[in-house]
Design a protein around this motif. Structure first.
Motif, short mmCIF file in Angstrom:
data_model
loop_
_atom_site.label_atom_id
_atom_site.label_comp_id
_atom_site.label_asym_id
_atom_site.label_seq_id
_atom_site.Cartn_x
_atom_site.Cartn_y
_atom_site.Cartn_z
N TYR A 196 0.84 -1.07 0.00
CA TYR A 196 0.02 -0.18 -0.07
C TYR A 196 0.76 1.29 0.05
N LEU A 197 1.86 1.27 0.95
CA LEU A 197 2.79 2.50 1.07
C LEU A 197 3.64 2.60 -0.23
N LEU A 198 3.92 1.67 -0.98
CA LEU A 198 4.91 1.84 -1.98
C LEU A 198 4.41 2.80 -2.92
N GLN A 199 3.09 2.96 -2.98
CA GLN A 199 2.43 4.12 -3.92
C GLN A 199 3.05 5.49 -3.50
N SER A 200 3.35 5.66 -2.19
CA SER A 200 3.67 7.06 -1.58
C SER A 200 4.91 7.74 -2.18
N ALA A 201 4.90 9.00 -2.32
CA ALA A 201 6.02 9.73 -2.80
C ALA A 201 7.25 9.59 -1.87
N HIS A 202 7.03 9.43 -0.66
CA HIS A 202 8.25 9.53 0.15
C HIS A 202 8.95 8.04 0.00
N VAL A 203 8.23 7.11 -0.12
CA VAL A 203 8.73 5.67 -0.26
C VAL A 203 9.40 5.69 -1.41
N ARG A 204 8.66 6.19 -2.67
CA ARG A 204 9.48 6.23 -3.89
C ARG A 204 10.76 7.04 -3.76
N ARG A 205 10.68 8.09 -2.97
CA ARG A 205 12.02 9.05 -2.76
C ARG A 205 13.13 8.05 -2.08
N LEU A 206 12.72 7.60 -1.11
CA LEU A 206 13.77 6.65 -0.14
C LEU A 206 14.18 5.45 -1.16
N ASN A 207 13.26 4.90 -2.10
CA ASN A 207 13.67 3.90 -2.91
C ASN A 207 14.81 4.17 -3.63
N SER A 208 14.75 5.43 -4.43
CA SER A 208 15.55 6.14 -5.33
C SER A 208 16.84 6.36 -4.66
N LEU A 209 17.09 6.34 -3.32
CA LEU A 209 18.23 6.58 -2.81
C LEU A 209 18.81 5.44 -2.10
N GLU A 210 18.22 4.20 -2.79
CA GLU A 210 18.60 2.85 -2.35
C GLU A 210 18.33 2.60 -0.82
N ALA A 211 17.35 3.27 -0.22
CA ALA A 211 17.15 2.95 1.25
C ALA A 211 15.73 2.04 1.48
N SER A 212 15.53 1.26 0.64
CA SER A 212 14.45 0.47 0.71
C SER A 212 14.38 -0.42 2.02
#
Length: 241
Positions: A196-212
């Protein structure tokens, strides 16, 4: 019956009267989750500050560990960034040390909320501890969502809904549209919170920083049931110690 309300952003705090209330500061990704983890792993107390300059000064003055982040990236010149995994590294012993931390959103939200009767830090990691504290206090509760640079963040709001569900029956969770919205979001996403939260902007931002890995860690429910960071004088301590 006490009420639970939710403030979408620290920018909206002037609309609320915090006097006599419990303020629950939430920055799921990642300041509140990191603070809960730090205290859970043996940090003695935490000085949350707004600026990098204050963070460096506190580190020198108190001889404590320093942690700082801006725009999701660890700030140069500090011991740690804003990842809970910094306190899970066996090669960096933290037990018994003090910490000062400054982040883009979370520590600022906390400093803006000090007019409350009690200020605690909430995360999915210590959701039950926060709910139990709120019930014991019997005061109105305001969840202060740190958001992202003043804007709404889905994961902080969903935490508010999870807390509302835990407090339903003991608190009025139906008089505020913000709380109702948070409840709807939580009930929609709780069956698979990660997806559900994978849709959120902040999660996508973190994942782009390789902080998944940080994201997956921060959405664990009640991983630290015995940690309740509470503001006392000039610092956060674990009220459950």
């Amino acid at each position: 019956m006490p009420k639970l309300d939710i403030c979408f952003s620290p920018e909206l705090l002037p609309l609320y009267d915090l006097r006599g209330q419990v303020a629950v500061i939430v920055d799921i990704l990642r300041a509140s989750s990191t603070i809960v983890t730090a205290l859970g792993e043996g940090i003695s107390h935490v000085f949350p500050v707004a600026s990098l300059e204050e963070c460096a000064a506190y580190g020198q003055q108190h001889g404590c560990l320093t942690a700082a982040e801006r725009d999701g990236i660890p700030a140069a010149g500090f011991d740690l960034g804003n990842s809970p995994f910094g306190f899970l590294d066996a090669e960096r012993p933290v037990r018994g040390r003090a910490l000062t931390i400054s982040t883009t959103n979370g520590t600022t939200a906390l400093r803006r909320s000090l007019a409350a009767e009690a200020v605690v830090v909430g995360a999915f990691l210590n959701l039950g501890a926060v709910a139990d504290f709120a019930k014991r206090q019997g005061r109105d509760v305001l969840v202060v969502c740190a958001g992202w640079k003043g804007q709404f963040c889905l994961e902080d709001m969903v935490f508010g809904g999870a807390l509302a569900e835990r407090l339903a029956g003991d608190f009025d969770v139906h008089s505020s549209d913000a709380t109702l919205a948070a409840l709807h979001l939580w009930r929609q996403g709780k069956a698979d919170l990660s997806a559900y939260l994978l849709q959120s902007a902040h999660v996508r931002r973190l994942n782009s920083l390789e902080a998944s890995q940080d994201f997956e860690f921060c959405i664990r429910l009640d991983a630290y049931p015995d940690v309740l960071p509470i503001w006392q004088e000039d610092r956060l301590i674990n009220a459950k110690n």
